[in-house]
Design a protein around this motif. Structure first.
Motif, PDB file in Angstrom:
ATOM      1  N   ASP A 281       5.423 -45.931  38.157  1.00  0.00           N
ATOM      2  CA  ASP A 281       4.131 -45.849  38.837  1.00  0.00           C
ATOM      3  C   ASP A 281       3.700 -44.388  38.867  1.00  0.00           C
ATOM      4  N   ASP A 282       2.602 -44.084  38.183  1.00  0.00           N
ATOM      5  CA  ASP A 282       2.158 -42.697  38.094  1.00  0.00           C
ATOM      6  C   ASP A 282       1.623 -42.197  39.424  1.00  0.00           C
ATOM      7  N   ASP A 283       1.208 -43.116  40.280  1.00  0.00           N
ATOM      8  CA  ASP A 283       0.648 -42.699  41.562  1.00  0.00           C
ATOM      9  C   ASP A 283       1.723 -42.090  42.456  1.00  0.00           C
ATOM     10  N   CYS A 284       2.907 -42.714  42.478  1.00  0.00           N
ATOM     11  CA  CYS A 284       4.001 -42.130  43.268  1.00  0.00           C
ATOM     12  C   CYS A 284       4.857 -41.193  42.426  1.00  0.00           C
ATOM     13  N   PHE A 285       4.590 -41.173  41.102  1.00  0.00           N
ATOM     14  CA  PHE A 285       5.350 -40.347  40.171  1.00  0.00           C
ATOM     15  C   PHE A 285       6.828 -40.682  40.304  1.00  0.00           C
ATOM     16  N   CYS A 286       7.121 -41.984  40.112  1.00  0.00           N
ATOM     17  CA  CYS A 286       8.488 -42.428  40.351  1.00  0.00           C
ATOM     18  C   CYS A 286       8.833 -43.655  39.520  1.00  0.00           C
ATOM     19  N   MET A 287      10.151 -43.859  39.338  1.00  0.00           N
ATOM     20  CA  MET A 287      10.698 -45.053  38.715  1.00  0.00           C
ATOM     21  C   MET A 287      11.274 -45.937  39.809  1.00  0.00           C
ATOM     22  N   THR A 288      11.098 -47.256  39.670  1.00  0.00           N
ATOM     23  CA  THR A 288      11.569 -48.191  40.689  1.00  0.00           C
ATOM     24  C   THR A 288      12.342 -49.315  40.015  1.00  0.00           C
ATOM     25  N   TYR A 289      13.507 -49.676  40.592  1.00  0.00           N
ATOM     26  CA  TYR A 289      14.397 -50.642  39.962  1.00  0.00           C
ATOM     27  C   TYR A 289      14.770 -51.762  40.933  1.00  0.00           C
ATOM     28  N   GLY A 290      14.675 -53.003  40.427  1.00  0.00           N
ATOM     29  CA  GLY A 290      15.178 -54.145  41.182  1.00  0.00           C
ATOM     30  C   GLY A 290      16.650 -54.375  40.900  1.00  0.00           C
ATOM     31  N   ASP A 291      17.247 -55.337  41.647  1.00  0.00           N
ATOM     32  CA  ASP A 291      18.679 -55.608  41.531  1.00  0.00           C
ATOM     33  C   ASP A 291      19.005 -56.818  40.666  1.00  0.00           C
ATOM     34  N   GLY A 292      17.992 -57.449  40.056  1.00  0.00           N
ATOM     35  CA  GLY A 292      18.243 -58.558  39.157  1.00  0.00           C
ATOM     36  C   GLY A 292      18.582 -59.848  39.879  1.00  0.00           C
ATOM     37  N   GLU A 293      18.876 -60.891  39.074  1.00  0.00           N
ATOM     38  CA  GLU A 293      19.214 -62.195  39.639  1.00  0.00           C
ATOM     39  C   GLU A 293      20.403 -62.079  40.587  1.00  0.00           C
ATOM     40  N   ASN A 294      20.235 -62.692  41.770  1.00  0.00           N
ATOM     41  CA  ASN A 294      21.290 -62.704  42.791  1.00  0.00           C
ATOM     42  C   ASN A 294      21.719 -61.301  43.208  1.00  0.00           C
ATOM     43  N   ASN A 295      20.857 -60.330  42.954  1.00  0.00           N
ATOM     44  CA  ASN A 295      21.146 -58.936  43.304  1.00  0.00           C
ATOM     45  C   ASN A 295      22.467 -58.460  42.696  1.00  0.00           C
ATOM     46  N   ALA A 296      22.788 -58.983  41.494  1.00  0.00           N
ATOM     47  CA  ALA A 296      24.087 -58.703  40.888  1.00  0.00           C
ATOM     48  C   ALA A 296      24.010 -57.768  39.694  1.00  0.00           C
ATOM     49  N   LYS A 297      22.834 -57.655  39.067  1.00  0.00           N
ATOM     50  CA  LYS A 297      22.728 -56.820  37.864  1.00  0.00           C
ATOM     51  C   LYS A 297      21.500 -55.919  37.963  1.00  0.00           C
ATOM     52  N   PRO A 298      21.644 -54.814  38.677  1.00  0.00           N
ATOM     53  CA  PRO A 298      20.506 -53.889  38.825  1.00  0.00           C
ATOM     54  C   PRO A 298      19.962 -53.471  37.462  1.00  0.00           C
ATOM     55  N   LEU A 299      18.684 -53.272  37.411  1.00  0.00           N
ATOM     56  CA  LEU A 299      18.028 -52.929  36.148  1.00  0.00           C
ATOM     57  C   LEU A 299      18.004 -51.417  35.974  1.00  0.00           C
ATOM     58  N   THR A 300      19.188 -50.822  35.897  1.00  0.00           N
ATOM     59  CA  THR A 300      19.295 -49.367  35.906  1.00  0.00           C
ATOM     60  C   THR A 300      20.095 -48.821  34.740  1.00  0.00           C
ATOM     61  N   SER A 301      20.141 -49.525  33.618  1.00  0.00           N
ATOM     62  CA  SER A 301      20.885 -49.034  32.453  1.00  0.00           C
ATOM     63  C   SER A 301      20.193 -47.812  31.858  1.00  0.00           C
ATOM     64  N   ILE A 302      20.899 -47.127  30.953  1.00  0.00           N
ATOM     65  CA  ILE A 302      20.357 -45.907  30.348  1.00  0.00           C
ATOM     66  C   ILE A 302      19.019 -46.160  29.688  1.00  0.00           C
ATOM     67  N   ASP A 303      18.948 -47.232  28.850  1.00  0.00           N
ATOM     68  CA  ASP A 303      17.712 -47.443  28.093  1.00  0.00           C
ATOM     69  C   ASP A 303      16.555 -47.820  28.991  1.00  0.00           C
ATOM     70  N   VAL A 304      16.835 -48.534  30.095  1.00  0.00           N
ATOM     71  CA  VAL A 304      15.748 -48.889  31.003  1.00  0.00           C
ATOM     72  C   VAL A 304      15.215 -47.655  31.729  1.00  0.00           C
ATOM     73  N   GLY A 305      16.138 -46.805  32.186  1.00  0.00           N
ATOM     74  CA  GLY A 305      15.690 -45.574  32.841  1.00  0.00           C
ATOM     75  C   GLY A 305      14.861 -44.716  31.906  1.00  0.00           C
ATOM     76  N   ALA A 306      15.315 -44.570  30.656  1.00  0.00           N
ATOM     77  CA  ALA A 306      14.556 -43.780  29.682  1.00  0.00           C
ATOM     78  C   ALA A 306      13.220 -44.429  29.371  1.00  0.00           C
TER      79      ALA A 306
END
Length: 757
Positions: free
Chosen positions: A338-363
């Motif tokens: 979100d360019d308005d907050c100038f930030c990246m935001t990540y959910g925790d995935g199904e059942n909060n078990a697999k956060p969406l924070t891998s290297i390629d997603v962050g990049a």
């Protein structure tokens, strides 16, 4: 979240939600060139140092932007902008050879011009070299008074948001603008509607409506989603700082890269992660710090990649880091920039078990920020697909560059986060259609599908350019990449492909760049970095052909056909033949069939002399380069005893979107039929010449089409020479120039025209 109406907000998500013209400048303008190097430029195996961008200190960047601000009126005049237009410097980059590339936004009568962005290119000595424009049209509207109210625009935009499935939509802002993203510039309203998309992703829908008719002109989603996690990278070193006796996920060595815990919330900044012993997480999603480590590590890697590989100092190139937020919502299966907050935001995935924070997603998410602060590719249509592809391309580049044994580089997007629960990635770059939705190659309707799937061809280009076509194994992963034309593509290497895309993004792409424009921008970048027609350039072009964008580059000699020639007997004449080779070195010219008295200069290709014999000759010119590659062209040369010109200089008004205007010429004193090379010179004064259809009407009423209408041709006036095969027409009689304006709003007149027999 409230958005400022004074700026265009850019954000992006990795998962689909349901919801250069290059022109020459006057020598007085302080700009640089968007044109390719001259044919025969040296071929280099490594990037050319002069085209590599250098890191600017904050003071240097501020000084360059201050200069651009001070000179913006002079620059606008040099660009030929109208008196109501103004330039607003947005960003600046500098090459190692001193060339400067300054991005501008435009206003018209004080109103923001959406799609009016341009890049001015300046040589090291301050001389003008060129400008890359997003909008070819002349920016002007008849009036800045809106027939439709702002409230009606809000109402329409809210309806569009509800139709897209947004929950609790709210019109946060509306502003009057000039829309120049496509077609003729139009007075419009831009409404920003906030809300929540069906999957929990924030919604920020931008709706552009015609301020006269209320019709929708364009819309795009301002929140772009993605994925990522560091539960997947093993034990890693991350940048932290000590505050009192407590450690923080705050990395001052990388612009203040911070990571926050939203703890299931969906608004605000969250709580900065802290720790007593500077040992973070345990690799399990049950530990809240684990996702924070992954996000922090991914942001750190991406910062280092852009700085070390592309000399970019942070997302905005200003040394200031964006921040990350993890644990967004409950079981949220996405991530977004979100360019308005100038930030990246990540959910925790199904059942909060697999956060969406891998290297390629962050990049991927951070790169959306880079795109927002460079070309600012609009998140809709073909430019939206290119926006998504840019994030996928640099996600792969960062992952390979990181060289992490737990997450080795690959051409798969989101393979670690297992969105589908079956071990399959989100997207495949070698053959995008393997995901069942993405497209392998460009086609005319690709701008009408979701941007996460229209990104496929550009992702495919990156794979083909990096690895080539066919079957291969990279880091233990098998790939098999086909081409749309069935021909093989030879790799240029991943590093070269990434450097070419980065330079194209930061120097030549603009907000509405489409696939054809991306090809032009990347090949210009390849010429800058590796040399025009170098092996790298040619193979980059062939990778585009492999996804159905543009032709293959065939090395050799090209000779431009000058068209039929008519000259007077016993009168000196000359013709310069234009030719070039994709190989370095001089050309040698020969010609056959020249009229008696004419010769060609073997070194320069200049045909000159005095023709001594009447008649028509069939001429063939051949050019040969240093490798003995040849190119030829053939044309007719007619030597006559007299050239007769008839002209009408009486002005004739052209009705706006009405009946055709006619201007007659009475031809007398000739015998027989008109020539096969009848020349028609046309001088028409008219704004937006694309409105015009022009025909030559013979004395018997037969029409010869000279020019078709083109709604995208926004330039003014028609000053052109057309050649007509009128050999079936009797020369004597009344010939007419027929001109019809087929669209409304622009006017003009026939200034003059003439016939040369």
């Amino acid at each position: 979240m409230r958005r400022s109406p004074s700026k265009v907000v850019a954000a992006s998500a990795l998962i689909a939600s349901a919801a250069m013209v290059a022109v020459a400048l006057p020598a007085t303008a302080a700009t640089g060139s968007a044109s390719a190097p001259a044919p025969g430029a040296a071929v280099e195996a490594a990037p050319r140092a002069g085209a590599l961008q250098v890191q600017l200190s904050p003071a240097e960047r501020a000084a360059l932007l201050a200069d651009a601000q001070a000179d913006r009126a002079v620059t606008a005049k040099a660009l030929g902008l109208g008196g109501k237009e103004a330039l607003l410097p947005r960003s600046v980059t500098k090459d190692a050879d001193g060339s400067v590339h300054t991005r501008y936004e435009r206003t018209f009568a004080g109103l923001p011009v959406l799609g009016g962005d341009l890049v001015v290119h300046t040589a090291a000595n301050g001389s003008a070299r060129g400008v890359t424009k997003n909008a070819k049209a002349t920016i002007t509207v008849a009036s800045t008074s809106a027939a439709k109210s702002a409230e009606s625009a809000k109402s329409f935009a809210l309806g569009r948001a509800r139709a897209e499935g947004a929950k609790a939509p709210k019109a946060e802002s509306v502003r009057k603008v000039v829309w120049a993203g496509s077609g003729k510039p139009t007075l419009a309203w831009e409404t920003v509607v906030d809300g929540v998309q069906h999957d929990g992703t924030p919604s920020e829908l931008h709706v552009i409506t015609d301020a006269t008719t209320g019709a929708k002109l364009f819309e795009y989603q301002g929140v772009h989603t993605g994925t990522g996690t560091s539960q997947y990278s093993g034990t890693v070193n991350i940048g932290t700082s000590l505050s009192g006796s407590t450690y923080q996920l705050n990395d001052p060595s990388r612009g203040g890269n911070r990571t926050y815990n939203l703890n299931g919330g969906s608004s605000g900044t969250g709580t900065l992660f802290t720790d007593a012993d500077d040992v973070w997480g345990n690799g399990l999603p049950s530990n809240a710090q684990t996702a924070g480590v992954d996000a922090h590590y991914g942001a750190q890697l991406t910062w280092d990649y852009y700085k070390n590989v592309h000399s970019r100092n942070g997302i905005r190139n200003d040394g200031v880091a964006a921040y990350s937020r993890v644990h967004y919502g409950n079981a949220y299966v996405n991530a977004f920039w979100d360019d308005d907050c100038f930030c990246m935001t990540y959910g925790d995935g199904e059942n909060n078990a697999k956060p969406l924070t891998s290297i390629d997603v962050g990049a991927h998410e951070m790169t959306h920020g880079v795109t927002s602060h460079t070309a600012n590719l609009t998140y809709s249509g073909e430019s939206g697909g290119l926006n998504e592809a840019t994030s996928d391309i640099f996600a792969a580049a960062v992952e390979f560059w990181a060289n992490n044994a737990n997450d080795p580089g690959d051409y798969l997007v989101g393979e670690k986060i297992d969105i589908f629960g079956n071990g399959k990635p989100l997207r495949y770059m070698d053959q995008p259609s393997k995901d069942g939705r993405s497209k392998d190659a460009w086609y005319s309707g690709i701008g009408g599908i979701d941007v996460h799937y229209s990104s496929g061809p550009a992702n495919h280009w990156f794979y083909l350019a990096s690895e080539g076509s066919g079957a291969k194994v990279v880091n233990g992963v098998s790939y098999n990449s086909p081409t749309s034309d069935g021909l093989p593509v030879t790799a240029i290497g991943r590093d070269a492909a990434a450097k070419i895309w980065y330079r194209a993004l930061t120097t030549y792409m603009t907000s509405s760049t489409n696939y054809a424009g991306a090809r032009t921008a990347t090949l210009q970048a390849a010429a800058d970095l590796y040399g025009l027609y170098s092996t790298t350039y040619v193979n980059a072009a062939n990778a585009w052909a492999g996804i159905n964008v543009g032709p293959r580059v065939v090395l050799g000699v090209t000779v431009t056909n000058p068209g039929p020639r008519t000259t007077l007997v016993n009168a000196a004449t000359s013709l310069q033949i234009q030719a070039f080779s994709t190989n370095p070195g001089p050309l040698t010219y020969t010609a056959t069939g020249l009229p008696a008295g004419l010769t060609i200069n073997a070194s320069t290709g200049l045909i000159s002399g005095t023709p001594t014999t009447l008649g028509t000759s069939n001429v063939t010119v051949t050019a040969k380069d240093s490798t003995n590659a040849t190119g030829t062209t053939s044309f007719t040369w007619n030597v006559v005893s007299v050239i007769t010109v008839f002209e009408n200089t009486t002005d004739v008004a052209i009705p706006d979107a009405g009946a055709a205007a006619f201007s007659p010429i009475n031809v007398t004193g000739l015998s027989g039929n008109a020539p096969s090379t009848l020349k028609v010179d046309v001088d028409i004064v008219h704004t937006w010449r694309g409105d015009l259809v022009i025909d030559l009407q013979a004395p018997d009423g037969t029409l010869y089409r000279l020019k078709n209408s083109d709604s995208l041709d926004s330039a003014d006036n028609v000053n052109a020479t057309y050649t007509v095969n009128a050999s079936s027409e009797v020369a004597n009689g009344t010939w007419k120039l027929k001109v019809q304006d087929v669209f409304s709003a622009d006017t003009g007149y026939i200034n003059s025209w003439k016939l040369t027999f």
